[in-house]
Design a protein around this motif. Structure first.
Motif, short mmCIF file in Angstrom:
data_model
loop_
_atom_site.label_atom_id
_atom_site.label_comp_id
_atom_site.label_asym_id
_atom_site.label_seq_id
_atom_site.Cartn_x
_atom_site.Cartn_y
_atom_site.Cartn_z
N PRO A 1 -33.26 45.71 8.23
CA PRO A 1 -32.41 46.90 8.40
C PRO A 1 -33.11 48.16 7.91
N GLN A 2 -32.94 49.23 8.65
CA GLN A 2 -33.59 50.49 8.29
C GLN A 2 -32.60 51.40 7.57
N PRO A 3 -33.10 52.27 6.69
CA PRO A 3 -32.21 53.18 5.94
C PRO A 3 -31.69 54.30 6.83
N VAL A 4 -30.67 54.00 7.60
CA VAL A 4 -30.07 54.97 8.51
C VAL A 4 -28.69 55.35 7.97
N ASP A 5 -28.39 56.63 7.95
CA ASP A 5 -27.12 57.10 7.45
C ASP A 5 -26.03 56.89 8.50
N VAL A 6 -25.04 56.07 8.17
CA VAL A 6 -23.91 55.83 9.08
C VAL A 6 -22.59 56.16 8.37
N SER A 7 -22.67 56.94 7.30
CA SER A 7 -21.48 57.22 6.49
C SER A 7 -20.43 58.04 7.24
N ASP A 8 -20.83 58.72 8.31
CA ASP A 8 -19.87 59.53 9.07
C ASP A 8 -19.23 58.75 10.21
N ILE A 9 -19.52 57.46 10.32
CA ILE A 9 -18.99 56.63 11.41
C ILE A 9 -17.92 55.70 10.86
N ASP A 10 -16.75 55.72 11.46
CA ASP A 10 -15.66 54.81 11.08
C ASP A 10 -15.05 54.25 12.35
N LEU A 11 -15.42 53.01 12.69
CA LEU A 11 -14.93 52.40 13.92
C LEU A 11 -13.46 52.04 13.85
N SER A 12 -12.87 52.10 12.66
CA SER A 12 -11.44 51.83 12.52
C SER A 12 -10.58 53.08 12.69
N ASP A 13 -11.21 54.22 12.82
CA ASP A 13 -10.51 55.49 12.95
C ASP A 13 -10.35 55.82 14.43
N LEU A 14 -9.11 55.96 14.89
CA LEU A 14 -8.89 56.24 16.31
C LEU A 14 -9.52 57.54 16.75
N ARG A 15 -9.72 58.46 15.80
CA ARG A 15 -10.37 59.72 16.17
C ARG A 15 -11.78 59.48 16.67
N PHE A 16 -12.44 58.44 16.17
CA PHE A 16 -13.78 58.09 16.67
C PHE A 16 -13.72 57.77 18.16
N TRP A 17 -12.67 57.04 18.58
CA TRP A 17 -12.56 56.60 19.96
C TRP A 17 -12.07 57.69 20.89
N GLY A 18 -11.63 58.80 20.32
CA GLY A 18 -11.29 59.96 21.12
C GLY A 18 -12.44 60.93 21.29
N ARG A 19 -13.58 60.63 20.66
CA ARG A 19 -14.75 61.51 20.79
C ARG A 19 -15.42 61.31 22.15
N PRO A 20 -16.20 62.27 22.62
CA PRO A 20 -16.90 62.12 23.90
C PRO A 20 -17.78 60.88 23.91
N PRO A 21 -17.91 60.21 25.05
CA PRO A 21 -18.70 58.98 25.11
C PRO A 21 -20.11 59.14 24.56
N GLY A 22 -20.78 60.26 24.85
CA GLY A 22 -22.14 60.45 24.37
C GLY A 22 -22.23 60.39 22.86
N GLU A 23 -21.25 60.95 22.18
CA GLU A 23 -21.24 60.92 20.71
C GLU A 23 -21.04 59.50 20.20
N ARG A 24 -20.18 58.75 20.87
CA ARG A 24 -19.96 57.36 20.45
C ARG A 24 -21.21 56.52 20.65
N TYR A 25 -21.90 56.71 21.78
CA TYR A 25 -23.11 55.91 22.01
C TYR A 25 -24.22 56.28 21.03
N GLU A 26 -24.29 57.55 20.64
CA GLU A 26 -25.27 57.95 19.62
C GLU A 26 -24.95 57.27 18.29
N ALA A 27 -23.65 57.19 17.97
CA ALA A 27 -23.25 56.51 16.73
C ALA A 27 -23.61 55.03 16.78
N PHE A 28 -23.39 54.39 17.92
CA PHE A 28 -23.76 52.98 18.05
C PHE A 28 -25.27 52.78 17.93
#
Length: 418
Positions: free
Chosen positions: A5-32
């Motif tokens: 695993p690489q030291p990548v910051d994912v602290s701003d990603i919450d897959l349990s937050d519905l607001r994440f799923w309302g974001r534009p698809p491009g932003e979600r794919y970047e998070a993934f």
């Protein structure tokens, strides 16, 4: 060799937050993409109405993890649920998930009985029906002119085929359509209302409507069988085994929902993709049959209509350098695995000639690979062939209006013109 695993910051990603799923698809794919670089990430669960938050889950976002977990059902179990993150009552999960939320031997028994409706011979018999239905739908499109592609085209084909397979009267097709919309509505207030109690009531009502419809049909077919899937299921006898009334009802909910909604969304995404990638439309349209096979697979990969399925660890287990504990929940994120840059070159590109294309859009390899995958491929190909032949200039005129859901990559509306 397993990549650390690489030291990548994912602290701003919450897959349990519905607001994440309302974001534009491009932003979600970047998070993934960041989650894939990080490796398995643990997320807290959100509560839902009367259901308290659970213990949390691991997000499996890499293709290798999703494939290996799918191939190891004895360790990564579908029980108690494959379709919900919270631990809902078992009867609830099986009512809405049928054999998707079962493990062997129960899953194998159920699949053995219902698979008789999806043999190559049965699907071959359906080809003429699919082609005729696609032609009628395009007739209606030409009469309608500029319209909503979802309600006029993409929702109608799988709904009609499934209802005709089951022998459901035409005047009941609307009930199936509306109820399946609710069952796979995610958290979208257009279908479920604004609060969790209302949503739960809507969900149970929709499921009850589908089950009641099938129960009435099944009772008729027991005494007067016809040449339809309902008759085959209610009168099935495979090595002395038959389905109970509850099993038939839950399987119909699965078929009506999974076979309708997911294929409908793949067809809808196909038009959106062909509109946004005119070079790929030109290439496919230049020789439809030559490219249809790879193009349909690419639509499914790129769209990933089902975002995830859940598994639960039956024992302590190490996979690709990560240690899981018995009882851990994991979500297999097909939408992320299908864009894994270690498997797919330029994964965000829509390429109708992509080959090989080992996507997991129909689920990963193993006993839970989608039973209706061949039917879905036939339906997607048939309607796009008819559009190519008769309405080759059809295109989306605005971005899709997306379903608010973390489970289905759904589209509610897509305006089109030609």
């Amino acid at each position: 060799m397993v990549q650390a695993p690489q030291p990548v910051d994912v602290s701003d990603i919450d897959l349990s937050d519905l607001r994440f799923w309302g974001r534009p698809p491009g932003e979600r794919y970047e998070a993934f993409a960041r989650l894939r670089r990080r490796g398995p990430v643990f997320f807290a669960e959100a509560g839902w109405g009367p259901i308290p938050p659970g213990p949390g889950y691991w997000a499996l976002t890499r293709h290798a993890d999703v494939v290996e977990a799918s191939r190891t059902p004895a360790v990564f179990a579908s029980e108690p649920s494959a379709i919900s993150v919270p631990d809902l009552p078992r009867d609830f999960n099986e009512f809405f998930g049928s054999m998707i939320s079962m493990d062997d031997p129960r899953h194998a028994r159920m699949r053995r009985i219902v698979s008789r409706g999806f043999t190559p011979r049965m699907l071959g018999k359906l080809d003429d029906d699919i082609n005729r239905t696609a032609a009628r739908i395009v007739d209606g499109l030409l009469d309608a002119g500029p319209c909503d592609f979802v309600s006029t085209v993409s929702a109608r084909l799988p709904l009609t085929i499934i209802c005709e397979m089951m022998g459901i009267p035409r005047d009941q097709h609307r009930t199936v359509f509306e109820s399946s919309n609710v069952v796979l509505a995610g958290a979208d207030p257009d279908y479920l209302g604004e609060d969790a109690d209302t949503a739960l009531h809507q969900l149970l009502t929709a499921g009850g409507n589908l089950a009641a419809l099938l129960a009435e049909l099944a009772e008729d077919r027991r005494s007067a069988p016809r040449d339809d899937l309902t008759s085959a299921l209610v009168n099935a006898d495979v090595d002395g085994e038959a389905l109970t009334g509850q099993e038939i009802g839950s399987f119909f909910i699965l078929l009506a929902v999974a076979g309708n909604e997911t294929t409908r969304n793949a067809i809808t995404h196909a038009l959106d993709l062909l509109t946004r990638h005119p070079d790929q439309r030109e290439l496919w349209w230049s020789d439809f049959e030559a490219h249809a096979g790879t193009a349909v697979e690419e639509v499914v990969r790129h769209a990933s209509p089902v975002v995830w399925m859940r598994r639960t660890l039956t024992e302590d287990h190490e996979m690709n350098g990560h240690r899981y504990r018995a009882g851990d929940k994991v979500l297999l994120y097909y939408a992320s695995a299908n864009r894994d840059e270690t498997v797919f070159a330029d994964p965000d590109r829509f390429d109708v000639t992509r080959s090989p294309n080992p996507h997991v859009g129909f689920g990963g390899p193993g006993p839970h690979f989608c039973l209706g995958a061949h039917l879905a491929r036939r339906e997607i190909t048939a309607i796009l062939r008819e559009l190519h032949r008769r309405v080759p200039t059809i295109h989306a005129t605005a971005p899709p209006r997306r379903l608010l859901s973390n489970f289905v990559n759904g589209v509610k509306e897509l305006p089109c013109a030609f």
